[in-house]
Design an enzyme around this catalytic site. Structure first.
Site: not given
Ligand code: MIC
Ligand code: SF4
Length: 642
Positions: A64-65, A119, A379, A533, A535
């Site tokens: 999905d990313h 995530d 965010r 996140s 990550r």
């Molecule tokens: C995000 O919202 O920052 C992400 C992308 O979903 C991350 C995960 C990632 O960096 O792959 C998260 O929130 O954990």
């Molecule tokens: Fe995707 Fe992270 Fe954004 Fe949720 S917050 S939509 S999991 S990138």
């Protein structure tokens, strides 16, 4: 003594320790989820564990990313993930099927179960009464291998909801109000458990918006009871057999209580660049808007999209606004199409994107220079949108839609009476984009493209560490600062040498080059270092660059665990005022590192440049200290899981 919902589920899954806040516990994990941006690495790590098949009740791999395929990289990763899923007994949710948290809630989540996801928004599952926790990919890989998940036992906070939301006021405003009051650090080390009379007035998608964005409070997770409303949701998904009732005992004891009367809330907005920078929409009404983005795992449910369609019906998006819409799942999009609601959204001039994270992670739709972008996401960290000088605001779907029509920030209460949204009793069930693994995957060949580079290994921590402070930063540094995402960098998630070039790029573009030149070094941070996140690349890439320790006033939970997992020591100042005693460029020497770690004794940092000593402590369990001594979790797990 009575128990809270969280205590009941944690208690039933407890493998080690006791629920005494701050002490380390280990819990059994029933379900896992991964997404592609963290998943490729998680599965490379899982492969390295040499386990033939996952040992969870259910594991799902979502794509999905990284769905923008501007080169071969992302598509190669998707193919790799699909083959890994088939081999190891993991369900695969194909690209296009939707955002992991939305789909998991709809199709797989079960009240009372534990879910570990790579995530940080995994707590969305708390909307149906799961203990759903975000973690680094390596922790999720270990859980798939049957290793319990370790965490500090959280405090349990009761968020006691009373009253009912007024017209045009939404679940998004509930969580924004909590962020305003408690800040992005307010939930550290805590589970936010919702209770009180107000709970029954909130539908599951509304609850999920709140638990999803509990991640922004820094909370371990958030949870609602499982009640009649949960049952109705699961029934609509054809999954009523998954339901069990879960409620707190009348005499449950909580560590803290926060009272929130829903009827007193107004539409709220988080201003740049932090989700807790919240004011009333009314206070900044009239500001021109360049972009409105609707979707993300926070606000992309059918209810959100039907609300949007009703508000856009017969209108046109203001000429100065680009409106982009990403429905949360294929189910949502299919139902929107079948009901005719999609025509209203398209008719108004919205740009409809695929069911994926999209603009939320800067995967396309970066706003223009200096733009004001209103988003229903969770965010608004600096640079996350893909445009460094853009100003991102976080709002409800109602506020976003009203502002898209008017071209300026608009309090939705000025839009007359609110359209009534009726959700169907039965949702359209079509799981044709979900692939079940074969019973025996041993013959499946894993497909690896050239972007998938071998996993770098953490080295055991040396006994003497000497080097330079490469960067000193302020409070609340996010993982988006440490390891930026976006359409250009995300495709490198399975290529650590390449992605490490971008570490700290938004703060200091010379960071990676200096780290390489110095053969590694250190980072000094303020409070809540590494928020945001999950990550693990924010630890893995610095490890690759030779970072041996980070000294901060405090750490965000997931990032701290990730640092440990990759053998970087998360140190804290014994005396907060010592933050002033260490600067960028200082040479620091630490001796007896291994012996002190073994004995759980503070480390003395000798600031050679300034001729000063700084005492550094660390709040690490024996297991975590062993992990660092072993050179990371991967080495450690290999030792203990057979
Ligand atoms: C995000 O919202 O920052 C992400 C992308 O979903 C991350 C995960 C990632 O960096 O792959 C998260 O929130 O954990
Ligand atoms: Fe995707 Fe992270 Fe954004 Fe949720 S917050 S939509 S999991 S990138």
């Amino acid at each position: 003594m009575g128990k809270s919902v969280a205590q009941k589920i944690l208690g039933a899954h407890l493998i080690k320790g006791e629920l005494k806040p701050g002490t380390e516990i280990a819990i059994r994990i029933d379900q896992t989820l991964t997404q592609d941006a963290t998943g490729t690495m998680a599965y490379l790590q899982f492969e390295a564990m040499d386990i033939p098949r996952v040992r969870t009740e259910l594991s799902v791999s979502y794509v999905d990313h990284n769905t923008l395929q501007a080169g071969f990289e992302n598509a190669d990763d998707h193919r790799f993930l699909q083959s890994v899923a088939a081999k190891y007994g993991i369900i695969f949710s194909r690209p296009g099927n939707g955002i992991c948290h939305q789909v998991h809630l709809e199709r797989f989540g079960i009240p009372g179960k534990t879910l570990l996801g790579s995530d940080s928004h995994t707590p969305t599952g708390g909307g149906i009464g799961m203990i759903a926790i975000g973690a680094g990919g390596l922790d999720v890989a270990a859980a798939m291998a049957g290793y319990p998940f370790h965490l500090p036992a959280p405090k349990i906070v009761l968020i006691r909801l009373t009253g009912r939301l007024g017209e045009w006021v939404t679940a998004k405003d509930v969580i924004l109000e909590l962020l305003r009051r408690l800040t992005v650090k307010g939930g550290l080390g805590k589970i936010m458990e919702y209770g009180g009379d107000g709970v029954k007035t909130l539908s599951v998608p509304e609850r999920a918006t709140i638990t999803n964005m509990g991640a922004e409070l820094g909370a371990t997770t958030s949870i609602f009871p499982s009640d009649e409303v949960t049952l109705a949701f699961l029934k609509a998904q054809g999954r009523e057999s998954a339901w069990t009732e879960l409620k707190a005992d009348d005499d449950a004891v909580y560590d803290e209580v926060v009272d929130l009367d829903l009827s007193t809330l107004e539409p709220l907005i988080a201003q740049p660049h932090s989700p807790d920078n919240v004011v009333k929409v009314k206070e900044i009404e009239g500001k021109p808007v360049d972009q409105v983005a609707i979707g993300s795992c926070t606000n992309s449910s059918l209810k959100d999209m039907l609300t949007l369609a009703a508000l856009l019906d017969g209108k046109t998006v203001a000429p100065n606004v680009s409106l982009v819409v990403s429905p949360g799942s294929k189910q949502v999009l299919e139902m929107l199409a079948a009901s005719g609601a999609l025509a209203k959204i398209v008719g108004a001039g919205a740009r409809v994107l695929e069911c994926a994270c999209g603009p939320c992670i800067g995967m396309g739709q970066a706003p223009p220079s200096g733009a004001t972008s209103l988003r229903t996401f969770n965010r608004n960290f600096l640079g996350r949108s893909g445009t460094k000088d853009a100003n991102v605001y976080l709002v409800s779907v109602e506020t976003a839609a009203a502002s898209a029509i008017n071209g300026v920030i608009t309090d939705p209460r000025s839009m007359g009476s609110r359209p009534r949204i009726e959700l169907p009793e039965k949702f359209l069930i079509n799981d044709n984009m979900i692939i079940k693994p074969p019973r025996d995957g041993s013959k499946v060949k894993i497909i690896r493209g050239p972007n998938i580079k071998p996993l770098p290994k953490a080295q055991p921590i040396p006994d003497v560490i000497e080097g330079k402070v490469l960067l000193k930063v302020e409070d609340n540094i996010t993982t988006d600062h440490i390891m930026p995402a976006g359409a250009k960098i995300l495709p490198l998630r399975s290529n650590i040498p390449a992605i490490s070039e971008h570490v700290f790029e938004v703060i200091d573009p010379s960071f990676a080059a200096r780290a390489k030149q110095e053969g590694g070094g250190f980072i000094v941070g303020g409070e809540n270092y590494g928020q945001g996140s999950s990550r693990e690349h924010a630890a893995l890439a610095p490890m690759y660059l030779g970072i041996k320790w980070v000294l901060a006033k405090s750490f965000a939970r997931i990032h701290k665990a990730n640092l440990v997992n990759f053998g970087i020591i998360p140190l804290t100042f014994a005396r907060a005022e010592d933050y002033e005693k260490i600067e960028n460029g200082d040479t620091v020497r630490v001796e007896n590192v291994r012996e002190n770690l073994k004995q759980n004794k503070p480390l003395i940092l000798n600031n050679v440049t300034k001729g000063l000593k700084i005492e550094a402590t660390y709040d690490l369990s024996e297991r975590q200290r062993e992990i660092i001594l072993d050179g990371g979790l991967l080495n450690h797990v290999k030792k203990v899981v057979s």
